[in-house]
Design an enzyme around this catalytic site. Structure first.
Site, PDB file in Angstrom:
ATOM      1  N   ASP A 247      17.884 -78.040   9.736  1.00 28.94           N
ATOM      2  CA  ASP A 247      18.665 -76.816   9.927  1.00 28.94           C
ATOM      3  C   ASP A 247      17.897 -75.700  10.625  1.00 28.94           C
ATOM      4  OD1 ASP A 247      21.153 -77.657   8.912  1.00 28.94           O
ATOM      5  OD2 ASP A 247      20.332 -77.582   6.887  1.00 28.94           O
TER       6      ASP A 247
ATOM      7  N   ASP B  44      26.332 -82.668  10.939  1.00 26.11           N
ATOM      8  CA  ASP B  44      26.038 -81.237  11.117  1.00 26.11           C
ATOM      9  C   ASP B  44      24.864 -81.023  12.081  1.00 26.11           C
ATOM     10  OD1 ASP B  44      26.831 -82.281   8.611  1.00 26.11           O
ATOM     11  OD2 ASP B  44      26.562 -80.368   7.598  1.00 26.11           O
TER      12      ASP B  44
HETATM   13  N1  GLY Z   1      25.505 -77.929   7.217  1.00 27.12           N
HETATM   14  C1  GLY Z   1      25.874 -77.950   5.841  1.00 27.12           C
HETATM   15  C2  GLY Z   1      27.320 -77.771   5.608  1.00 27.12           C
HETATM   16  O1  GLY Z   1      28.108 -77.704   6.542  1.00 27.12           O
HETATM   17  O2  GLY Z   1      27.677 -77.690   4.449  1.00 27.12           O
END
Ligand code: GLY
Length: 394
Positions: A110, A171
């Site tokens: 992230d 993601d």
């Molecule tokens: N990237 C984590 C979520 O969308 O919960």
């Protein structure tokens, strides 16, 4: 614009009103969110300081969502030119530079979400050199997570974690723009090559033949063999988690923006076309696309906000203008529903911009609450729709 498109163009007055209300909420949050970072989601409609954990105090810059706050500030500043908002946005660079220097909570893919908005954006918009250095340091941390021979970025955990080893998640497509930026700013191809390999592996394995997506997928880290899909935040391994599908729509489209690989745009369109077939009457998706009206399940307004940005991005790249208009019209309908029914525009007690999001239904976290990424992408969607000159942060 063709005569047909011109006739179809809806008024944006209600979106301008929604933008003003959203920016008023952002301004109202500045004092608190400069003193402490808000939690991922609201509790009862209001953000509270991020909980103390892993040796970090309450309100510290940890987790994957803190970058959405500076992202909102940059959007608000670009849209208003307000110096107080600019000062708050620039101030955020201190914390993110400190975080990467001290190595606080960096064992995650992230870094792309975090540093694209907090540091690449101030470098691009106001030439902040310290922000550029911090973003490059974050890109280097992200590169450590690129696993050969699998050709993927590991999503979660440190690289020796047996549960997370070789696992990536859809993601992550939103994290690779940091690598495209690092390649462009340094001239080093390795960042770009990793970004392309990772996106291609997700296109082949996380995107299923029917246009749905797995949330997560495992690779054998020794042989590079793709192993199996599984969910973490969706209803079932084989169902289609709404936010994951939205990350796929936007993330594959951004991959196309950066490298002009047609199969990435095709992947984005397949995600979008499936997503659009599963929308309920008010166009805001339930938290997993297996659910429809009458299911009694919760919506995920954040998935809707991300999807709007993805649809506008896809529309910018498709050659057929009738198809582009269809994606824009669908995006407008979702955004109108968010602005009129899901936003906090007429609610002075909420500190989020959107209500009715879901963070993690299986773990019962952030259910029917606002959340930072939903707020950011809602404001980005409004910016994209209202400002033809808005340039992507991604
Ligand atoms: N990237 C984590 C979520 O969308 O919960």
């Amino acid at each position: 614009m063709s005569a047909e498109a011109d006739r179809a163009a809806p008024t944006t007055d209600h979106l301008a009103v929604a933008w003003d209300a959203a920016v008023a909420t952002v301004r109202g949050n500045i004092a608190d969110f400069t003193a402490w970072y808000p939690d991922d989601t609201t509790t009862g409609g209001a953000y509270r300081p991020r909980s103390a954990r892993d040796g970090q105090p309450e309100g510290a810059n940890v987790g994957w969502t803190t970058g959405f706050w500076p992202g909102m500030l940059w959007l608000a500043w670009e849209g208003t030119g307000d110096d107080a908002v600019l000062r708050a946005a620039r101030h955020q660079v201190d914390s993110f530079a400190d975080r990467v220097t001290r190595g606080v909570d960096l064992d995650t893919h992230d870094l792309g979400f975090l540093y694209t908005l907090s540091c690449v954006t101030p470098w691009r918009l106001v030439g902040d050199e310290r922000a550029r250095d911090a973003a490059l340091a974050a890109a280097d941390h992200l590169m450590v997570r690129f696993l050969e021979p699998a050709g993927i970025l590991q999503a979660w955990g440190d690289l020796t974690d047996p549960v997370q080893r070789g696992r990536t998640i859809i993601d992550s497509l939103m994290n690779v723009p940091l690598l495209y930026w690092a390649a462009g700013t340094t001239g080093a191809r390795a960042y770009r090559d990793a970004a392309i390999r990772h996106t291609e592996q997700l296109r082949r394995h996380i995107l299923r033949p029917d246009g749905t997506t797995f949330h997560t997928f495992y690779w054998d880290v020794d042989t590079g063999e793709p192993l199996r899909g599984a969910t973490e935040q969706g209803h079932q391994d084989g169902s289609c988690w709404a936010r994951g599908q939205a990350w796929g729509m936007y993330g594959f489209a951004l991959g196309y923006r950066h490298v002009r690989e047609p199969s990435f745009l095709d992947a984005a369109r397949r995600c979008a076309d499936y997503f659009l077939t599963r929308l309920p009457a008010d166009r805001v998706a339930y938290w997993d696309l297996v659910f429809t009206d009458g299911s009694g399940q919760e919506r995920d307004s954040s998935a809707a906000a991300i999807a709007v940005c993805g649809l506008y991005e896809i529309a910018d790249h498709v050659d057929d203008q009738d198809v582009a208009l269809r994606y824009r019209t669908e995006a407008d309908a979702i955004l109108t529903s968010l602005a009129t029914t899901y936003s906090t525009a007429h609610d002075t007690t909420s500190t989020s911009l959107l209500r009715h999001g879901v963070y993690d239904m299986p773990k019962n976290v952030g259910v029917d609450e606002g959340n930072l990424w939903g707020d950011y992408f809602y404001l980005e969607a409004l910016s994209r729709r209202l400002r033809a000159d808005w340039r992507s942060y991604w």
